[in-house]
Design an enzyme around this catalytic site. Sequence first.
Site, PDB file in Angstrom:
ATOM      1  N   LYS A   1      41.013  34.224  40.001  1.00  0.00           N
ATOM      2  CA  LYS A   1      40.021  33.147  40.036  1.00  0.00           C
ATOM      3  C   LYS A   1      40.424  32.106  41.075  1.00  0.00           C
ATOM      4  CE  LYS A   1      38.540  33.226  35.173  1.00  0.00           C
ATOM      5  NZ  LYS A   1      37.122  33.525  35.409  1.00  0.00           N
TER       6      LYS A   1
ATOM      7  N   ARG B   1      35.408  41.468  27.696  1.00  0.00           N
ATOM      8  CA  ARG B   1      34.672  42.603  27.104  1.00  0.00           C
ATOM      9  C   ARG B   1      35.615  43.777  26.857  1.00  0.00           C
ATOM     10  NH1 ARG B   1      30.741  42.647  32.264  1.00  0.00           N
ATOM     11  NH2 ARG B   1      31.375  40.463  32.180  1.00  0.00           N
TER      12      ARG B   1
HETATM   13  N1  BES Z   1      36.508  33.705  30.726  1.00  0.00           N
HETATM   14  C1  BES Z   1      35.594  34.016  31.752  1.00  0.00           C
HETATM   15  C2  BES Z   1      34.221  33.383  31.540  1.00  0.00           C
HETATM   16  C3  BES Z   1      34.156  31.885  31.554  1.00  0.00           C
HETATM   17  C4  BES Z   1      33.766  31.222  32.680  1.00  0.00           C
HETATM   18  C5  BES Z   1      34.402  31.153  30.405  1.00  0.00           C
HETATM   19  C6  BES Z   1      33.667  29.848  32.668  1.00  0.00           C
HETATM   20  C7  BES Z   1      34.315  29.783  30.384  1.00  0.00           C
HETATM   21  C8  BES Z   1      33.936  29.128  31.517  1.00  0.00           C
HETATM   22  C9  BES Z   1      35.386  35.528  31.832  1.00  0.00           C
HETATM   23  O1  BES Z   1      36.491  36.296  31.517  1.00  0.00           O
HETATM   24  C10 BES Z   1      35.050  35.851  33.243  1.00  0.00           C
HETATM   25  O2  BES Z   1      35.858  35.644  34.092  1.00  0.00           O
HETATM   26  N2  BES Z   1      33.855  36.387  33.446  1.00  0.00           N
HETATM   27  C11 BES Z   1      33.413  36.741  34.735  1.00  0.00           C
HETATM   28  C12 BES Z   1      32.726  38.080  34.656  1.00  0.00           C
HETATM   29  C13 BES Z   1      32.426  38.696  36.002  1.00  0.00           C
HETATM   30  C14 BES Z   1      33.700  39.034  36.726  1.00  0.00           C
HETATM   31  C15 BES Z   1      31.588  39.931  35.782  1.00  0.00           C
HETATM   32  C16 BES Z   1      32.441  35.667  35.204  1.00  0.00           C
HETATM   33  O3  BES Z   1      31.691  35.132  34.396  1.00  0.00           O
HETATM   34  O4  BES Z   1      32.470  35.359  36.388  1.00  0.00           O
HETATM   35 MN    MN Z   2      37.755  36.604  33.196  1.00  0.00          MN
END
Ligand code: BES
Ligand code: MN
Length: 501
Positions: A279, A353
């Site tokens: 990230k 997931r």
């Molecule tokens: N934990 C994150 C989602 C999240 C984002 C929670 C902001 C709280 C605040 C999750 O694991 C994630 O990174 N999801 C990705 C999925 C994508 C890579 C398909 C996302 O939402 O960008």
């Molecule tokens: Mn994630």
Amino acid sequence: MDIRFQNLGPDRWKGDILLAPACQGDVLPSCCPQLDKAVPWLAVAPALRDFTGKKEELLLLHGQPELPIPRVLAVGLGRRETVDCNIVRNTIANAVRFCHKRGYVSLVLPEALLAPLPGGKERLLEECICTAQLALYRFTKLKKPDPDDTPVPQWLAVAFDRPETSDAGKAAALRGETAAKAVTLARDFAAMPPNYLSPAILAERANELAQEKGLACTVLDEEALRSEGMGCLLAVGKGSSRPPRLIVLEHVPAGCEQDPPLILVGKGITFDSGGICLKPAANMHQMKADMTGAAVVLATLTALAEEHISNRVVGLLACADNMPSGAAMRPGDVVCAANGDNVEIQNTDAEGRLALCDALTFAQKHWTPAAIVDIATLTGACAVALGSQLAGIFCDDAALTDRIRAAGGVSGEEYWPLPLWKPYNESLKSEVADICNTGPREGGAINAALFLQHFVQKGVRWAHLDIAGVDWAAKATPLTPVGPTAFGVRTLLNLARGGVQ
Ligand code: BES
Ligand code: MN
Ligand code: ZN
């Protein structure tokens, strides 16, 4: 702040300050006969003429200092037609914060003042008590006390007319207190820095809490996860020096051993760096709260046990640390899920997931669920779609959807239905495996929900709650400081109290 009761009648009520919520047009004290007895000086307090009852109005009134109740805080709720539970919640929170700031240590809230408000006396009382506690919430575990801080109020007493009339009110207030304790517990877990909270430490803490409250607790370590075939949960944790855990909590009331349980599944990513699909740095620290789903489930189970709820409930906490390293899962890896399906990992940041799908399989393998509800900070896309006040609910069972939305709504946790849109399953197809862990960016929250649904057998009642976006308060509100909100505790607790039917 402790919750107490004063039920010997208004002339025996006592405390630093009495909270008097009132609507526009209500004339204090004559709108509430008990007030005349408790604070007879109020009727002749000159400043009372200034009180209009407008929303957010706070007016402090002083009587003689030696009186049993020397102060009244008149609290405006606005026009009666517009008053709702949320307004009452926020207003009480503001009033309690006001008292804290001023250093008043003992608060009196007459239940008679809640009776004429819409929403039902007992429900409002439960909300007021919960809210009054949450208004004072701070994460203080790692901070030296500031000598300039005023002490938090020692107690709030719910004041009743007569002992005979106080039973239902007492029970309601105690429900509010239990709920507040659970929310506090979940917030503390979510706020805890990631170096303080690994999957193993979370498991240890869950075990301690389970012992204390009388829940059964089993922890699956790496070896046990391998023998359950949980290749997805294990893959998420591979990059970290802190291995994954599946924490199983069970609340089984006597006589309910054979009942199909409500199964609550929480996403417990103790830190989500994104893994190899790292990230960006901005706000990455907030990903310490990526275990909010697990914290919410743990807190709910402790509250259930404490309240001796008569419904059977199982909690599953799918915990892992998502880190990049030479040992981490890679984009392109294929791993085998607990249901036997091969999963292609195209994005290591779609780890939630992966952790959850194995927990869902576990739930269906070991129990015949009355329903499964999973709760997860799953997708940024859900936050983009619904903003910071609404969580997403994905559920093809209309009755279950209604139950969950009602359970949350009465406590200020709102869910908006999003579709499990079958045609998008196309986009989860993999060239090399049975399913892929990501689809396109578009419809990201739906794609994630469909991935989870792939692991839920036909006929099993299931709802998925995406709390990304509502789990973290970017701005302080009367009910929460900046940081974790523990959104979902009130919902799941209300749901479990009522059962799923
Ligand atoms: N934990 C994150 C989602 C999240 C984002 C929670 C902001 C709280 C605040 C999750 O694991 C994630 O990174 N999801 C990705 C999925 C994508 C890579 C398909 C996302 O939402 O960008
Ligand atoms: Mn994630
Ligand atoms: Zn995550």
